[in-house]
Design a protein around this motif. Sequence first.
Motif, PDB file in Angstrom:
ATOM      1  N   ARG A 115      98.036 -64.662  66.866  1.00  0.00           N
ATOM      2  CA  ARG A 115      99.251 -64.212  67.168  1.00  0.00           C
ATOM      3  C   ARG A 115     100.433 -64.873  66.736  1.00  0.00           C
ATOM      4  O   ARG A 115     101.504 -64.849  67.182  1.00  0.00           O
TER       5      ARG A 115
ATOM      6  N   THR B 256      94.007 -51.614  67.321  1.00  0.00           N
ATOM      7  CA  THR B 256      94.136 -52.129  68.921  1.00  0.00           C
ATOM      8  C   THR B 256      93.314 -51.362  69.742  1.00  0.00           C
ATOM      9  O   THR B 256      92.966 -49.991  69.649  1.00  0.00           O
ATOM     10  N   ILE B 257      92.591 -51.990  70.542  1.00  0.00           N
ATOM     11  CA  ILE B 257      91.700 -51.530  71.619  1.00  0.00           C
ATOM     12  C   ILE B 257      92.521 -50.663  72.571  1.00  0.00           C
ATOM     13  O   ILE B 257      92.099 -49.650  73.194  1.00  0.00           O
ATOM     14  N   ASP B 258      93.688 -51.007  72.525  1.00  0.00           N
ATOM     15  CA  ASP B 258      94.923 -50.315  73.360  1.00  0.00           C
ATOM     16  C   ASP B 258      95.201 -48.716  73.245  1.00  0.00           C
ATOM     17  O   ASP B 258      95.752 -48.077  73.993  1.00  0.00           O
TER      18      ASP B 258
ATOM     19  N   MET C 147      91.799 -53.467  80.059  1.00  0.00           N
ATOM     20  CA  MET C 147      92.835 -54.153  79.236  1.00  0.00           C
ATOM     21  C   MET C 147      93.872 -52.718  79.267  1.00  0.00           C
ATOM     22  O   MET C 147      93.565 -51.728  79.158  1.00  0.00           O
ATOM     23  N   GLY C 148      94.998 -53.014  78.615  1.00  0.00           N
ATOM     24  CA  GLY C 148      96.148 -52.165  78.561  1.00  0.00           C
ATOM     25  C   GLY C 148      97.224 -52.778  79.101  1.00  0.00           C
ATOM     26  O   GLY C 148      97.549 -53.035  80.391  1.00  0.00           O
ATOM     27  N   ARG C 149      98.173 -53.403  78.150  1.00  0.00           N
ATOM     28  CA  ARG C 149      99.352 -54.125  78.676  1.00  0.00           C
ATOM     29  C   ARG C 149     100.488 -53.220  79.060  1.00  0.00           C
ATOM     30  O   ARG C 149     101.078 -53.320  79.897  1.00  0.00           O
TER      31      ARG C 149
ATOM     32  N   GLU D 208      95.421 -53.509  83.333  1.00  0.00           N
ATOM     33  CA  GLU D 208      95.822 -54.957  83.587  1.00  0.00           C
ATOM     34  C   GLU D 208      97.487 -55.074  83.724  1.00  0.00           C
ATOM     35  O   GLU D 208      97.943 -55.690  84.397  1.00  0.00           O
TER      36      GLU D 208
ATOM     37  N   HIS E  83      87.738 -59.765  78.074  1.00  0.00           N
ATOM     38  CA  HIS E  83      87.442 -59.759  76.440  1.00  0.00           C
ATOM     39  C   HIS E  83      86.261 -59.149  76.319  1.00  0.00           C
ATOM     40  O   HIS E  83      85.859 -59.034  75.173  1.00  0.00           O
TER      41      HIS E  83
ATOM     42  N   ARG F 110      86.645 -56.444  74.130  1.00  0.00           N
ATOM     43  CA  ARG F 110      87.003 -56.562  72.745  1.00  0.00           C
ATOM     44  C   ARG F 110      85.654 -56.904  71.670  1.00  0.00           C
ATOM     45  O   ARG F 110      85.923 -57.217  70.786  1.00  0.00           O
TER      46      ARG F 110
HETATM   47  O1  F6P Z   1      96.499 -56.187  72.295  1.00  0.00           O
HETATM   48  C1  F6P Z   1      95.201 -56.071  72.683  1.00  0.00           C
HETATM   49  C2  F6P Z   1      94.998 -56.818  73.903  1.00  0.00           C
HETATM   50  O2  F6P Z   1      93.455 -56.646  74.125  1.00  0.00           O
HETATM   51  C3  F6P Z   1      95.645 -56.210  75.287  1.00  0.00           C
HETATM   52  O3  F6P Z   1      94.961 -55.073  75.680  1.00  0.00           O
HETATM   53  C4  F6P Z   1      95.671 -57.431  76.033  1.00  0.00           C
HETATM   54  O4  F6P Z   1      96.787 -57.448  77.048  1.00  0.00           O
HETATM   55  C5  F6P Z   1      95.908 -58.451  75.011  1.00  0.00           C
HETATM   56  O5  F6P Z   1      95.329 -58.149  73.919  1.00  0.00           O
HETATM   57  C6  F6P Z   1      94.978 -59.874  75.527  1.00  0.00           C
HETATM   58  O6  F6P Z   1      95.266 -60.735  74.717  1.00  0.00           O
HETATM   59  P1  F6P Z   1      94.643 -62.517  74.363  1.00  0.00           P
HETATM   60  O7  F6P Z   1      93.312 -62.129  74.296  1.00  0.00           O
HETATM   61  O8  F6P Z   1      95.350 -62.975  73.523  1.00  0.00           O
HETATM   62  O9  F6P Z   1      94.785 -62.899  75.824  1.00  0.00           O
END
Ligand code: F6P
Length: 341
Positions: free
Chosen positions: A72, A125-127, A169-171, A221, A271, A274
Amino acid sequence: MRIGVLTGGGDCPGLNAVIRAVVRKGVEVHGHEFVGFRDGWKGPLEGLTMPLGVEQTRGILPRGGTILGSSRTNVMKVDNGVERVRENLEKAGVDALVAIGGEDTLGVATALSKAGLTVVGVPKTIDNDLGATDYTFGFDTAVQIAVEAIDRLHTTAESHHRALVVEVMGRHAGWIALHSGLAGGANVILIPERPFDIEKVCAYVEQRFEKQYSPILVVSEGATPKEGTMTTQSGEVDSFGHVRLGGISQLLGDEIERRTGKEARATVLGHIQRGGTPTAYDRVLATRFGLHAADAVHEGDSGVMVALQGTDIVRVPLEDATRELKTVPVERYEEAEVFFG
Ligand code: F6P
Protein backbone atom coordinates in the motif's frame (compact mmCIF):
# COMPACT_ATOMS: atom_id res chain seq x y z
CA MET A 1 8.10 -0.77 -26.50
CA ARG A 2 9.05 -1.86 -22.97
CA ILE A 3 6.09 -1.97 -20.60
CA GLY A 4 6.16 -2.12 -16.80
CA VAL A 5 3.40 -3.91 -14.86
CA LEU A 6 2.57 -3.54 -11.16
CA THR A 7 -0.17 -4.69 -8.78
CA GLY A 8 -0.98 -2.45 -5.79
CA GLY A 9 -3.24 -2.38 -2.74
CA GLY A 10 -4.99 -5.36 -1.17
CA ASP A 11 -4.49 -8.46 -3.33
CA CYS A 12 -7.43 -9.98 -5.11
CA PRO A 13 -8.20 -13.22 -6.98
CA GLY A 14 -7.65 -12.58 -10.70
CA LEU A 15 -4.52 -10.40 -10.51
CA ASN A 16 -2.40 -13.13 -12.08
CA ALA A 17 -4.98 -13.63 -14.82
CA VAL A 18 -4.63 -9.94 -15.77
CA ILE A 19 -0.82 -10.11 -15.73
CA ARG A 20 -0.87 -13.21 -17.94
CA ALA A 21 -3.26 -11.65 -20.46
CA VAL A 22 -1.41 -8.30 -20.71
CA VAL A 23 1.87 -10.10 -21.29
CA ARG A 24 0.51 -12.69 -23.75
CA LYS A 25 -1.21 -10.11 -25.94
CA GLY A 26 1.57 -7.53 -25.52
CA VAL A 27 4.33 -9.98 -26.52
CA GLU A 28 2.63 -12.31 -28.99
CA VAL A 29 0.31 -9.90 -30.81
CA HIS A 30 1.96 -6.50 -30.43
CA GLY A 31 5.63 -7.54 -30.15
CA HIS A 32 6.45 -5.59 -26.96
CA GLU A 33 8.57 -6.62 -23.99
CA PHE A 34 7.70 -6.41 -20.30
CA VAL A 35 9.26 -5.87 -16.90
CA GLY A 36 7.54 -6.57 -13.57
CA PHE A 37 7.67 -4.00 -10.77
CA ARG A 38 7.54 -5.61 -7.36
CA ASP A 39 5.17 -4.77 -4.51
CA GLY A 40 2.92 -2.08 -5.94
CA TRP A 41 4.23 1.48 -6.19
CA LYS A 42 7.19 0.48 -4.01
CA GLY A 43 8.66 -1.16 -7.16
CA PRO A 44 8.90 1.95 -9.37
CA LEU A 45 9.76 4.07 -6.33
CA GLU A 46 12.72 1.94 -5.31
CA GLY A 47 13.59 0.42 -8.67
CA LEU A 48 12.57 -3.12 -7.66
CA THR A 49 12.04 -5.14 -10.82
CA MET A 50 11.69 -8.75 -11.92
CA PRO A 51 11.68 -10.45 -15.32
CA LEU A 52 8.21 -10.70 -16.83
CA GLY A 53 7.63 -12.58 -20.05
CA VAL A 54 5.43 -15.35 -21.41
CA GLU A 55 7.60 -17.88 -19.53
CA GLN A 56 6.97 -16.25 -16.11
CA THR A 57 3.21 -16.11 -16.70
CA ARG A 58 2.65 -19.73 -17.70
CA GLY A 59 0.25 -21.61 -15.41
CA ILE A 60 -0.74 -18.59 -13.32
CA LEU A 61 -4.33 -18.12 -14.60
CA PRO A 62 -5.98 -19.97 -11.67
CA ARG A 63 -3.49 -18.86 -9.02
CA GLY A 64 -4.63 -16.48 -6.28
CA GLY A 65 -2.49 -13.57 -5.10
CA THR A 66 -0.05 -11.83 -7.43
CA ILE A 67 3.30 -13.04 -8.73
CA LEU A 68 4.48 -9.39 -8.58
CA GLY A 69 3.68 -8.87 -4.90
CA SER A 70 1.71 -5.91 -3.58
CA SER A 71 1.88 -3.09 -1.03
CA ARG A 72 0.00 0.00 0.00
CA THR A 73 2.93 2.35 -0.76
CA ASN A 74 1.73 5.86 -1.61
CA VAL A 75 4.11 7.63 -4.03
CA MET A 76 2.44 10.98 -3.32
CA LYS A 77 3.37 10.77 0.38
CA VAL A 78 7.09 10.29 -0.36
CA ASP A 79 9.50 13.22 -0.88
CA ASN A 80 10.19 13.60 -4.61
CA GLY A 81 8.06 10.49 -5.15
CA VAL A 82 7.00 11.36 -8.70
CA GLU A 83 10.57 12.24 -9.75
CA ARG A 84 11.94 9.04 -8.22
CA VAL A 85 9.40 6.98 -10.18
CA ARG A 86 10.23 8.86 -13.38
CA GLU A 87 13.98 8.23 -12.91
CA ASN A 88 13.52 4.53 -12.13
CA LEU A 89 11.30 4.01 -15.17
CA GLU A 90 13.96 5.65 -17.32
CA LYS A 91 16.69 3.50 -15.77
CA ALA A 92 14.66 0.36 -16.49
CA GLY A 93 14.03 1.58 -20.05
CA VAL A 94 10.26 1.53 -19.44
CA ASP A 95 8.06 3.54 -21.83
CA ALA A 96 4.68 2.82 -20.27
CA LEU A 97 3.13 1.35 -17.12
CA VAL A 98 0.12 -0.88 -16.57
CA ALA A 99 -1.07 -0.30 -12.99
CA ILE A 100 -3.52 -2.87 -11.65
CA GLY A 101 -5.23 -1.64 -8.50
CA GLY A 102 -8.10 -0.08 -6.64
CA GLU A 103 -8.91 3.48 -5.67
CA ASP A 104 -5.53 4.19 -4.02
CA THR A 105 -3.25 2.58 -6.63
CA LEU A 106 -5.22 4.17 -9.46
CA GLY A 107 -5.27 7.52 -7.62
CA VAL A 108 -1.46 7.48 -7.82
CA ALA A 109 -1.70 6.37 -11.48
CA THR A 110 -3.94 9.38 -12.19
CA ALA A 111 -1.44 11.80 -10.59
CA LEU A 112 1.49 10.23 -12.47
CA SER A 113 -0.28 10.41 -15.82
CA LYS A 114 -0.99 14.10 -15.14
CA ALA A 115 2.74 14.50 -14.44
CA GLY A 116 3.41 13.24 -17.99
CA LEU A 117 4.07 9.51 -17.45
CA THR A 118 2.32 6.98 -19.67
CA VAL A 119 0.01 4.92 -17.46
CA VAL A 120 -2.96 2.64 -18.17
CA GLY A 121 -5.06 1.40 -15.23
CA VAL A 122 -6.85 -1.89 -14.63
CA PRO A 123 -9.60 -1.86 -11.96
CA LYS A 124 -9.14 -4.34 -9.13
CA THR A 125 -10.84 -4.71 -5.78
CA ILE A 126 -12.93 -7.33 -4.07
CA ASP A 127 -14.96 -4.38 -2.70
CA ASN A 128 -16.38 -3.53 -6.18
CA ASP A 129 -16.41 0.14 -5.21
CA LEU A 130 -14.53 1.72 -8.14
CA GLY A 131 -16.46 4.17 -10.29
CA ALA A 132 -16.89 3.94 -14.08
CA THR A 133 -16.86 0.12 -14.20
CA ASP A 134 -19.87 -2.11 -13.55
CA TYR A 135 -17.71 -4.72 -11.82
CA THR A 136 -14.14 -5.22 -10.69
CA PHE A 137 -12.58 -8.69 -10.80
CA GLY A 138 -12.19 -10.37 -7.40
CA PHE A 139 -15.64 -9.31 -6.26
CA ASP A 140 -17.40 -12.39 -7.62
CA THR A 141 -14.87 -14.68 -5.91
CA ALA A 142 -15.18 -12.86 -2.57
CA VAL A 143 -18.98 -13.09 -2.72
CA GLN A 144 -18.83 -16.80 -3.60
CA ILE A 145 -16.54 -17.48 -0.62
CA ALA A 146 -18.83 -15.51 1.72
CA VAL A 147 -21.95 -17.33 0.45
CA GLU A 148 -20.35 -20.73 1.04
CA ALA A 149 -19.56 -19.63 4.62
CA ILE A 150 -23.10 -18.30 5.18
CA ASP A 151 -24.64 -21.57 3.91
CA ARG A 152 -22.56 -23.46 6.46
CA LEU A 153 -23.35 -21.04 9.27
CA HIS A 154 -27.11 -21.48 8.72
CA THR A 155 -27.00 -25.14 9.69
CA THR A 156 -24.91 -24.74 12.82
CA ALA A 157 -26.94 -21.69 13.91
CA GLU A 158 -30.16 -23.77 13.64
CA SER A 159 -28.68 -26.63 15.68
CA HIS A 160 -27.75 -24.36 18.57
CA HIS A 161 -30.56 -21.77 18.31
CA ARG A 162 -28.00 -18.99 18.11
CA ALA A 163 -27.75 -15.76 16.20
CA LEU A 164 -24.64 -15.72 14.02
CA VAL A 165 -23.06 -12.49 12.85
CA VAL A 166 -20.84 -12.82 9.76
CA GLU A 167 -18.36 -9.99 9.12
CA VAL A 168 -17.31 -9.54 5.50
CA MET A 169 -14.89 -7.06 3.90
CA GLY A 170 -16.01 -3.65 2.63
CA ARG A 171 -14.50 -0.55 4.09
CA HIS A 172 -16.70 2.12 2.54
CA ALA A 173 -19.05 0.11 0.35
CA GLY A 174 -21.35 -2.76 1.26
CA TRP A 175 -21.39 -4.63 -2.06
CA ILE A 176 -19.93 -7.87 -0.66
CA ALA A 177 -22.37 -7.85 2.27
CA LEU A 178 -25.32 -7.03 0.03
CA HIS A 179 -24.63 -9.70 -2.58
CA SER A 180 -23.52 -12.44 -0.19
CA GLY A 181 -26.37 -11.63 2.19
CA LEU A 182 -28.95 -11.81 -0.60
CA ALA A 183 -27.48 -15.00 -2.08
CA GLY A 184 -27.03 -16.58 1.36
CA GLY A 185 -30.50 -15.74 2.68
CA ALA A 186 -29.35 -13.46 5.51
CA ASN A 187 -31.97 -12.05 7.87
CA VAL A 188 -30.16 -8.75 8.36
CA ILE A 189 -27.55 -7.04 6.16
CA LEU A 190 -25.63 -4.04 7.50
CA ILE A 191 -23.51 -1.86 5.24
CA PRO A 192 -21.34 1.25 5.66
CA GLU A 193 -23.69 3.37 3.53
CA ARG A 194 -26.55 2.95 6.05
CA PRO A 195 -25.69 3.47 9.74
CA PHE A 196 -27.78 0.89 11.59
CA ASP A 197 -30.31 1.20 14.35
CA ILE A 198 -29.37 -1.41 16.97
CA GLU A 199 -32.94 -1.56 18.31
CA LYS A 200 -34.25 -2.41 14.85
CA VAL A 201 -31.51 -5.03 14.40
CA CYS A 202 -32.48 -6.67 17.71
CA ALA A 203 -36.16 -6.59 16.71
CA TYR A 204 -35.27 -8.49 13.48
CA VAL A 205 -33.29 -11.02 15.53
CA GLU A 206 -36.23 -11.61 17.88
CA GLN A 207 -38.71 -11.89 14.99
CA ARG A 208 -36.54 -14.55 13.41
CA PHE A 209 -36.33 -16.58 16.62
CA GLU A 210 -40.15 -16.29 17.00
CA LYS A 211 -40.49 -18.00 13.60
CA GLN A 212 -38.39 -20.88 15.03
CA TYR A 213 -35.37 -20.05 12.88
CA SER A 214 -31.92 -18.80 13.82
CA PRO A 215 -30.94 -15.42 12.43
CA ILE A 216 -27.86 -14.88 10.26
CA LEU A 217 -26.66 -11.29 10.14
CA VAL A 218 -24.17 -10.23 7.46
CA VAL A 219 -22.23 -7.10 8.34
CA SER A 220 -19.63 -5.15 6.35
CA GLU A 221 -16.48 -4.45 8.36
CA GLY A 222 -17.10 -0.73 7.74
CA ALA A 223 -20.72 -0.72 8.99
CA THR A 224 -21.38 1.68 11.86
CA PRO A 225 -24.23 2.20 14.31
CA LYS A 226 -26.26 5.39 14.22
CA GLU A 227 -24.45 8.06 16.22
CA GLY A 228 -24.61 7.66 19.96
CA THR A 229 -26.38 4.27 19.93
CA MET A 230 -23.39 1.92 20.42
CA THR A 231 -19.69 2.30 21.23
CA THR A 232 -17.21 1.25 18.51
CA GLN A 233 -13.42 1.20 18.26
CA SER A 234 -10.78 2.74 15.98
CA GLY A 235 -7.46 1.22 14.86
CA GLU A 236 -4.16 1.89 13.08
CA VAL A 237 -4.00 3.98 9.89
CA ASP A 238 -2.13 3.04 6.65
CA SER A 239 -0.26 5.37 4.23
CA PHE A 240 -3.51 6.20 2.42
CA GLY A 241 -5.11 7.17 5.76
CA HIS A 242 -7.37 4.09 6.03
CA VAL A 243 -8.10 2.73 9.48
CA ARG A 244 -7.48 -1.01 9.92
CA LEU A 245 -10.99 -2.35 10.39
CA GLY A 246 -12.35 -5.50 11.99
CA GLY A 247 -14.39 -6.13 15.08
CA ILE A 248 -17.86 -4.80 14.37
CA SER A 249 -19.35 -8.33 14.35
CA GLN A 250 -18.08 -9.06 17.87
CA LEU A 251 -19.45 -5.75 19.19
CA LEU A 252 -22.74 -6.40 17.48
CA GLY A 253 -22.95 -9.96 18.80
CA ASP A 254 -22.28 -8.79 22.36
CA GLU A 255 -24.90 -6.06 22.05
CA ILE A 256 -27.49 -8.48 20.63
CA GLU A 257 -26.87 -10.90 23.54
CA ARG A 258 -27.15 -8.07 26.07
CA ARG A 259 -30.36 -6.69 24.60
CA THR A 260 -32.22 -9.87 23.56
CA GLY A 261 -30.84 -12.45 25.98
CA LYS A 262 -30.22 -14.80 23.00
CA GLU A 263 -26.81 -16.29 22.37
CA ALA A 264 -24.99 -14.52 19.51
CA ARG A 265 -21.59 -15.40 18.03
CA ALA A 266 -19.36 -13.64 15.53
CA THR A 267 -17.44 -15.03 12.53
CA VAL A 268 -14.93 -12.78 10.75
CA LEU A 269 -14.18 -14.04 7.23
CA GLY A 270 -11.28 -11.60 6.77
CA HIS A 271 -8.57 -12.42 4.25
CA ILE A 272 -10.11 -15.78 3.33
CA GLN A 273 -12.26 -13.67 0.98
CA ARG A 274 -9.17 -12.47 -0.86
CA GLY A 275 -7.17 -15.67 -1.07
CA GLY A 276 -7.19 -18.61 -3.44
CA THR A 277 -8.36 -19.28 -6.93
CA PRO A 278 -10.66 -16.85 -8.81
CA THR A 279 -14.11 -17.95 -10.00
CA ALA A 280 -14.60 -18.53 -13.74
CA TYR A 281 -16.38 -15.16 -13.98
CA ASP A 282 -13.40 -13.35 -12.43
CA ARG A 283 -10.91 -15.24 -14.61
CA VAL A 284 -12.77 -14.13 -17.74
CA LEU A 285 -13.20 -10.52 -16.59
CA ALA A 286 -9.55 -10.25 -15.50
CA THR A 287 -8.36 -11.78 -18.78
CA ARG A 288 -10.48 -9.39 -20.86
CA PHE A 289 -9.20 -6.42 -18.84
CA GLY A 290 -5.62 -7.56 -19.44
CA LEU A 291 -6.11 -7.98 -23.20
CA HIS A 292 -7.66 -4.53 -23.53
CA ALA A 293 -4.98 -2.90 -21.35
CA ALA A 294 -2.32 -4.32 -23.71
CA ASP A 295 -4.19 -2.76 -26.66
CA ALA A 296 -4.47 0.61 -24.88
CA VAL A 297 -0.74 0.77 -24.19
CA HIS A 298 0.08 -0.40 -27.73
CA GLU A 299 -2.08 2.39 -29.17
CA GLY A 300 -0.21 4.97 -27.06
CA ASP A 301 -3.15 5.74 -24.79
CA SER A 302 -2.49 7.09 -21.26
CA GLY A 303 -4.47 8.34 -18.27
CA VAL A 304 -7.18 5.77 -19.02
CA MET A 305 -8.56 2.72 -17.27
CA VAL A 306 -10.15 -0.31 -18.89
CA ALA A 307 -13.68 -0.78 -17.58
CA LEU A 308 -16.65 -3.12 -17.89
CA GLN A 309 -19.81 -1.40 -19.10
CA GLY A 310 -22.60 -3.84 -19.76
CA THR A 311 -20.77 -6.67 -21.48
CA ASP A 312 -18.22 -4.45 -23.23
CA ILE A 313 -14.72 -3.52 -22.14
CA VAL A 314 -14.24 0.21 -22.75
CA ARG A 315 -11.65 2.85 -21.84
CA VAL A 316 -12.55 5.62 -19.40
CA PRO A 317 -10.47 8.48 -17.99
CA LEU A 318 -8.62 7.27 -14.88
CA GLU A 319 -10.09 10.20 -13.01
CA ASP A 320 -13.64 8.95 -13.58
CA ALA A 321 -12.78 5.76 -11.73
CA THR A 322 -11.30 7.41 -8.67
CA ARG A 323 -13.30 10.65 -8.37
CA GLU A 324 -16.08 9.05 -6.37
CA LEU A 325 -16.51 5.63 -4.80
CA LYS A 326 -19.31 3.48 -6.18
CA THR A 327 -21.44 2.82 -3.13
CA VAL A 328 -24.63 0.79 -2.73
CA PRO A 329 -27.65 2.88 -3.85
CA VAL A 330 -30.60 3.15 -1.44
CA GLU A 331 -32.93 1.24 -3.77
CA ARG A 332 -30.54 -1.72 -3.97
CA TYR A 333 -30.46 -1.94 -0.18
CA GLU A 334 -34.26 -1.69 -0.03
CA GLU A 335 -34.56 -4.73 -2.30
CA ALA A 336 -32.72 -6.76 0.34
CA GLU A 337 -34.73 -5.34 3.28
CA VAL A 338 -37.78 -7.34 2.15
CA PHE A 339 -36.02 -10.41 3.58
CA PHE A 340 -34.99 -8.92 6.94
CA GLY A 341 -36.37 -10.39 10.17
O1 F6P B 1 -9.38 -2.91 -0.38
C1 F6P B 1 -9.74 -4.23 -0.29
C2 F6P B 1 -9.79 -4.69 1.14
O2 F6P B 1 -9.89 -6.08 1.11
C3 F6P B 1 -10.90 -4.06 1.98
O3 F6P B 1 -12.13 -4.70 1.84
C4 F6P B 1 -10.34 -4.19 3.37
O4 F6P B 1 -10.87 -3.19 4.21
C5 F6P B 1 -8.88 -4.00 3.18
O5 F6P B 1 -8.60 -4.37 1.86
C6 F6P B 1 -8.04 -4.77 4.16
O6 F6P B 1 -6.73 -4.47 3.90
P1 F6P B 1 -5.47 -5.18 4.57
O7 F6P B 1 -5.39 -6.56 4.03
O8 F6P B 1 -4.33 -4.36 4.15
O9 F6P B 1 -5.72 -5.16 6.03
